[in-house]
Design a protein around this motif. Sequence first.
Motif, PDB file in Angstrom:
ATOM      1  N   GLY A 102      47.886 -23.035 -19.101  1.00 24.81           N
ATOM      2  CA  GLY A 102      47.014 -22.774 -20.606  1.00 24.81           C
ATOM      3  C   GLY A 102      45.497 -23.356 -20.574  1.00 24.81           C
ATOM      4  O   GLY A 102      44.986 -22.884 -20.904  1.00 24.81           O
ATOM      5  N   LEU A 103      46.139 -24.373 -19.395  1.00 23.84           N
ATOM      6  CA  LEU A 103      44.315 -25.476 -19.455  1.00 23.84           C
ATOM      7  C   LEU A 103      42.805 -24.657 -18.840  1.00 23.84           C
ATOM      8  O   LEU A 103      41.696 -24.083 -18.908  1.00 23.84           O
ATOM      9  CB  LEU A 103      44.747 -26.726 -18.412  1.00 23.84           C
ATOM     10  CG  LEU A 103      45.847 -27.470 -19.313  1.00 23.84           C
ATOM     11  CD1 LEU A 103      45.803 -29.131 -18.280  1.00 23.84           C
ATOM     12  CD2 LEU A 103      44.679 -28.052 -20.806  1.00 23.84           C
ATOM     13  N   TYR A 163      34.524 -29.961 -22.111  1.00 27.93           N
ATOM     14  CA  TYR A 163      34.544 -30.571 -23.009  1.00 27.93           C
ATOM     15  C   TYR A 163      35.925 -30.691 -24.196  1.00 27.93           C
ATOM     16  O   TYR A 163      37.072 -31.149 -24.471  1.00 27.93           O
ATOM     17  CB  TYR A 163      33.667 -30.427 -24.104  1.00 27.93           C
ATOM     18  CG  TYR A 163      33.976 -31.505 -25.760  1.00 27.93           C
ATOM     19  CD1 TYR A 163      34.281 -32.478 -25.864  1.00 27.93           C
ATOM     20  CD2 TYR A 163      34.853 -30.723 -26.879  1.00 27.93           C
ATOM     21  CE1 TYR A 163      34.005 -33.394 -27.377  1.00 27.93           C
ATOM     22  CE2 TYR A 163      35.169 -31.505 -28.448  1.00 27.93           C
ATOM     23  CZ  TYR A 163      35.142 -31.908 -28.889  1.00 27.93           C
ATOM     24  OH  TYR A 163      35.216 -32.954 -29.697  1.00 27.93           O
ATOM     25  N   TYR A 164      36.432 -29.265 -24.042  1.00 27.77           N
ATOM     26  CA  TYR A 164      37.636 -28.403 -24.791  1.00 27.77           C
ATOM     27  C   TYR A 164      38.398 -28.843 -23.855  1.00 27.77           C
ATOM     28  O   TYR A 164      40.320 -28.668 -24.217  1.00 27.77           O
ATOM     29  CB  TYR A 164      37.624 -27.190 -25.431  1.00 27.77           C
ATOM     30  CG  TYR A 164      36.710 -27.439 -26.279  1.00 27.77           C
ATOM     31  CD1 TYR A 164      36.817 -27.403 -27.677  1.00 27.77           C
ATOM     32  CD2 TYR A 164      35.310 -26.122 -26.020  1.00 27.77           C
ATOM     33  CE1 TYR A 164      35.959 -27.512 -28.835  1.00 27.77           C
ATOM     34  CE2 TYR A 164      34.618 -26.316 -27.176  1.00 27.77           C
ATOM     35  CZ  TYR A 164      34.892 -26.514 -27.868  1.00 27.77           C
ATOM     36  OH  TYR A 164      34.247 -26.336 -29.970  1.00 27.77           O
ATOM     37  N   GLN A 200      42.391 -30.566 -24.254  1.00 24.90           N
ATOM     38  CA  GLN A 200      43.496 -30.366 -24.717  1.00 24.90           C
ATOM     39  C   GLN A 200      44.500 -30.679 -23.808  1.00 24.90           C
ATOM     40  O   GLN A 200      45.969 -31.023 -23.846  1.00 24.90           O
ATOM     41  CB  GLN A 200      43.584 -28.649 -24.467  1.00 24.90           C
ATOM     42  CG  GLN A 200      44.587 -28.483 -24.879  1.00 24.90           C
ATOM     43  CD  GLN A 200      45.155 -28.157 -25.974  1.00 24.90           C
ATOM     44  OE1 GLN A 200      44.838 -28.675 -26.582  1.00 24.90           O
ATOM     45  NE2 GLN A 200      46.980 -28.517 -25.909  1.00 24.90           N
ATOM     46  N   GLY A 201      44.128 -31.280 -22.370  1.00 27.14           N
ATOM     47  CA  GLY A 201      44.620 -32.300 -21.347  1.00 27.14           C
ATOM     48  C   GLY A 201      45.052 -33.485 -21.884  1.00 27.14           C
ATOM     49  O   GLY A 201      45.983 -33.827 -21.478  1.00 27.14           O
ATOM     50  N   ILE A 202      44.427 -33.984 -22.472  1.00 22.61           N
ATOM     51  CA  ILE A 202      44.739 -35.526 -23.637  1.00 22.61           C
ATOM     52  C   ILE A 202      46.175 -35.485 -24.360  1.00 22.61           C
ATOM     53  O   ILE A 202      46.545 -35.842 -24.473  1.00 22.61           O
ATOM     54  CB  ILE A 202      43.561 -36.918 -23.676  1.00 22.61           C
ATOM     55  CG1 ILE A 202      42.945 -36.473 -23.230  1.00 22.61           C
ATOM     56  CG2 ILE A 202      44.104 -37.342 -25.118  1.00 22.61           C
ATOM     57  CD1 ILE A 202      41.353 -37.407 -23.085  1.00 22.61           C
ATOM     58  N   ILE A 203      45.648 -34.307 -25.327  1.00 19.84           N
ATOM     59  CA  ILE A 203      46.806 -34.256 -26.125  1.00 19.84           C
ATOM     60  C   ILE A 203      48.156 -33.699 -25.739  1.00 19.84           C
ATOM     61  O   ILE A 203      49.289 -33.696 -26.064  1.00 19.84           O
ATOM     62  CB  ILE A 203      46.082 -32.626 -27.553  1.00 19.84           C
ATOM     63  CG1 ILE A 203      45.477 -33.618 -27.704  1.00 19.84           C
ATOM     64  CG2 ILE A 203      47.539 -31.844 -27.634  1.00 19.84           C
ATOM     65  CD1 ILE A 203      44.382 -32.093 -28.899  1.00 19.84           C
ATOM     66  N   SER A 204      48.075 -32.449 -24.471  1.00 14.93           N
ATOM     67  CA  SER A 204      49.119 -32.161 -24.167  1.00 14.93           C
ATOM     68  C   SER A 204      49.380 -33.054 -22.717  1.00 14.93           C
ATOM     69  O   SER A 204      51.594 -33.476 -22.640  1.00 14.93           O
ATOM     70  CB  SER A 204      49.083 -31.485 -22.786  1.00 14.93           C
ATOM     71  OG  SER A 204      47.813 -30.107 -22.691  1.00 14.93           O
ATOM     72  N   MET A 205      49.279 -34.203 -22.498  1.00 12.04           N
ATOM     73  CA  MET A 205      49.936 -35.352 -22.024  1.00 12.04           C
ATOM     74  C   MET A 205      50.448 -36.390 -22.746  1.00 12.04           C
ATOM     75  O   MET A 205      51.661 -36.602 -22.599  1.00 12.04           O
ATOM     76  CB  MET A 205      49.023 -36.506 -20.931  1.00 12.04           C
ATOM     77  CG  MET A 205      48.380 -36.245 -20.283  1.00 12.04           C
ATOM     78  SD  MET A 205      49.935 -35.258 -18.802  1.00 12.04           S
ATOM     79  CE  MET A 205      49.854 -36.163 -17.816  1.00 12.04           C
ATOM     80  N   ARG A 206      50.239 -35.944 -23.917  1.00 13.84           N
ATOM     81  CA  ARG A 206      50.634 -37.393 -25.030  1.00 13.84           C
ATOM     82  C   ARG A 206      52.015 -36.867 -25.605  1.00 13.84           C
ATOM     83  O   ARG A 206      52.597 -37.070 -26.388  1.00 13.84           O
ATOM     84  CB  ARG A 206      49.861 -37.342 -26.231  1.00 13.84           C
ATOM     85  CG  ARG A 206      48.897 -38.883 -25.874  1.00 13.84           C
ATOM     86  CD  ARG A 206      47.829 -39.039 -27.103  1.00 13.84           C
ATOM     87  NE  ARG A 206      46.795 -39.814 -26.814  1.00 13.84           N
ATOM     88  CZ  ARG A 206      45.992 -39.776 -27.567  1.00 13.84           C
ATOM     89  NH1 ARG A 206      45.601 -39.529 -28.136  1.00 13.84           N
ATOM     90  NH2 ARG A 206      44.593 -40.108 -27.363  1.00 13.84           N
TER      91      ARG A 206
END
Length: 94
Positions: A48-49, A69-70, A74-80
């Motif tokens: 997805g990334l 940027y996106y 999105q990677g930070i959101i996925s890890m959280r």
Amino acid sequence: MQSKKNRGNLLGVYGMAKNKKKKSNKPTTIRYFDYSLLAVMVFLICFGLVMLYSTSAYEAQSKFNDGMYYLKRQGIISMRSEEHTSELQSPAMI
């Protein structure tokens, strides 16, 4: 046909057998972890990334002067979200 007296004795015997099999009050811990599910989840997040990056790199470069940027966001959101998922599935919660 059994008389009521014999039926009561049979129930008493079965009732005693049930009472002997008492369960301990210790909570049971589940020590099973599904590695195949983890592998599929990591693969889908990475896939997805890559798709996100390939579709939004041009727009991110023109708007924010950062082509990733996106992808970073999105990677930070996925890890959280993975952290919260693992907390919800801990044996203490089950």
